[in-house]
Design an enzyme around this catalytic site. Structure first.
Site, PDB file in Angstrom:
ATOM      1  N   GLU A  17       0.823  -1.252  -0.160  1.00  0.00           N
ATOM      2  CA  GLU A  17      -0.040  -0.015  -0.069  1.00  0.00           C
ATOM      3  C   GLU A  17       0.963   1.246   0.029  1.00  0.00           C
ATOM      4  O   GLU A  17       0.366   2.254  -0.433  1.00  0.00           O
ATOM      5  CB  GLU A  17      -0.975   0.082   1.119  1.00  0.00           C
ATOM      6  CG  GLU A  17      -1.909  -1.083   1.080  1.00  0.00           C
ATOM      7  CD  GLU A  17      -2.555  -1.353  -0.081  1.00  0.00           C
ATOM      8  OE1 GLU A  17      -2.865  -0.147  -0.833  1.00  0.00           O
ATOM      9  OE2 GLU A  17      -3.239  -2.363  -0.517  1.00  0.00           O
ATOM     10  N   HIS A  58       2.260   7.700  -6.150  1.00  0.00           N
ATOM     11  CA  HIS A  58       1.514   8.948  -6.271  1.00  0.00           C
ATOM     12  C   HIS A  58       2.481  10.236  -6.119  1.00  0.00           C
ATOM     13  O   HIS A  58       2.481  11.172  -6.838  1.00  0.00           O
ATOM     14  CB  HIS A  58       0.482   8.980  -5.120  1.00  0.00           C
ATOM     15  CG  HIS A  58      -0.439  10.290  -5.083  1.00  0.00           C
ATOM     16  ND1 HIS A  58      -1.115  10.464  -3.897  1.00  0.00           N
ATOM     17  CD2 HIS A  58      -0.849  11.261  -6.274  1.00  0.00           C
ATOM     18  CE1 HIS A  58      -1.951  11.423  -4.474  1.00  0.00           C
ATOM     19  NE2 HIS A  58      -1.750  11.830  -5.627  1.00  0.00           N
TER      20      HIS A  58
END
Length: 228
Positions: free
Chosen positions: A95, A102
């Protein structure tokens, strides 16, 4: 034919999902020699990548782990957030791999984010088409070709989203595995467990993509297969 497609991929999804849960349970029973929790691993990976604006949170559910780019949060299920085992290490670092994507403007993640509202709209359109067809709504009076363009166009967007998701998920896993290995978060045996767990997690996306692609091909055949 459509019923067969649904049944085949429903079975495939069920098998892969059960395998993932089985692997996660198995690897959750192996204590991490580094004795780090999933939350600690996530925070460490973020820090190593100079990411200071992402929060690590605990959320309810089993295997509900995800990264939310909208509010920049790594959301970990309790088993991962508090777990100190190979499975927790794999999921937490995966994750965080999305958070790194990003932060570095990873192309495929940016594309997937752009497709999210389009995918949501496509899903709503397909629901309207289905309900209208079943209830004899306005679509009954439309030419079959127009209905075909609507259905194929909407499902094409959903299929594209599923396909774009694949490189996003595989890349996040590759980033995670490379980091836990070079940072000595896991031993060689724990690394093998983490890699296997992430492999089965990725398989769920592969099955979803294949199901979407097959369904799209079916709709194209139904609406446009009879053309000269």
């Amino acid at each position: 034919m459509f019923l067969i497609i649904i049944i085949v991929f429903a079975i495939a999804g069920f098998v892969v999902s059960n395998k993932l849960k089985s692997k996660f349970k198995q690897y959750s029973q192996t204590p991490l020699q580094a004795n780090l929790s999933g939350a600690e691993i996530a925070k460490l990976m973020l820090a190593d990548n100079n990411i200071t604006d992402v929060q690590v949170l605990s959320v309810e559910g089993q295997l509900s782990d995800h990264y939310n780019p909208a509010n920049k949060t790594v959301n970990l299920s309790p088993d991962v957030y508090y777990g100190r085992n190979a499975a927790a290490a794999a999921v937490a670092s995966h994750e965080c791999g999305h958070a790194v994507q990003h932060a570095t403007s990873y192309t495929w993640l940016s594309l997937r984010s752009t497709l999210v509202p389009l995918q949501n709209s496509a899903g709503k359109i397909l629901n309207i088409v289905l309900i209208a067809s079943l209830l004899g709504g306005f679509l009954i009076n439309l030419p079959n070709e127009i209905i075909g363009f609507i259905v194929v166009g909407a499902y094409g967007i959903i299929t594209l989203f599923s396909l774009v998701t694949l490189p996003v998920e595989f890349d996040a896993s590759n980033r995670a595995l490379a980091w836990v290995k070079t940072r000595n978060i896991v031993t060689p045996d724990e690394y093998a467990m983490s890699k296997d767990a992430l492999k089965w997690a990725a398989m769920t996306y592969v099955v979803a993509a294949l199901a979407a692609l097959t369904t799209l091909a079916y709709y194209i055949m139904v609406f446009f297969g009879g053309r000269d």
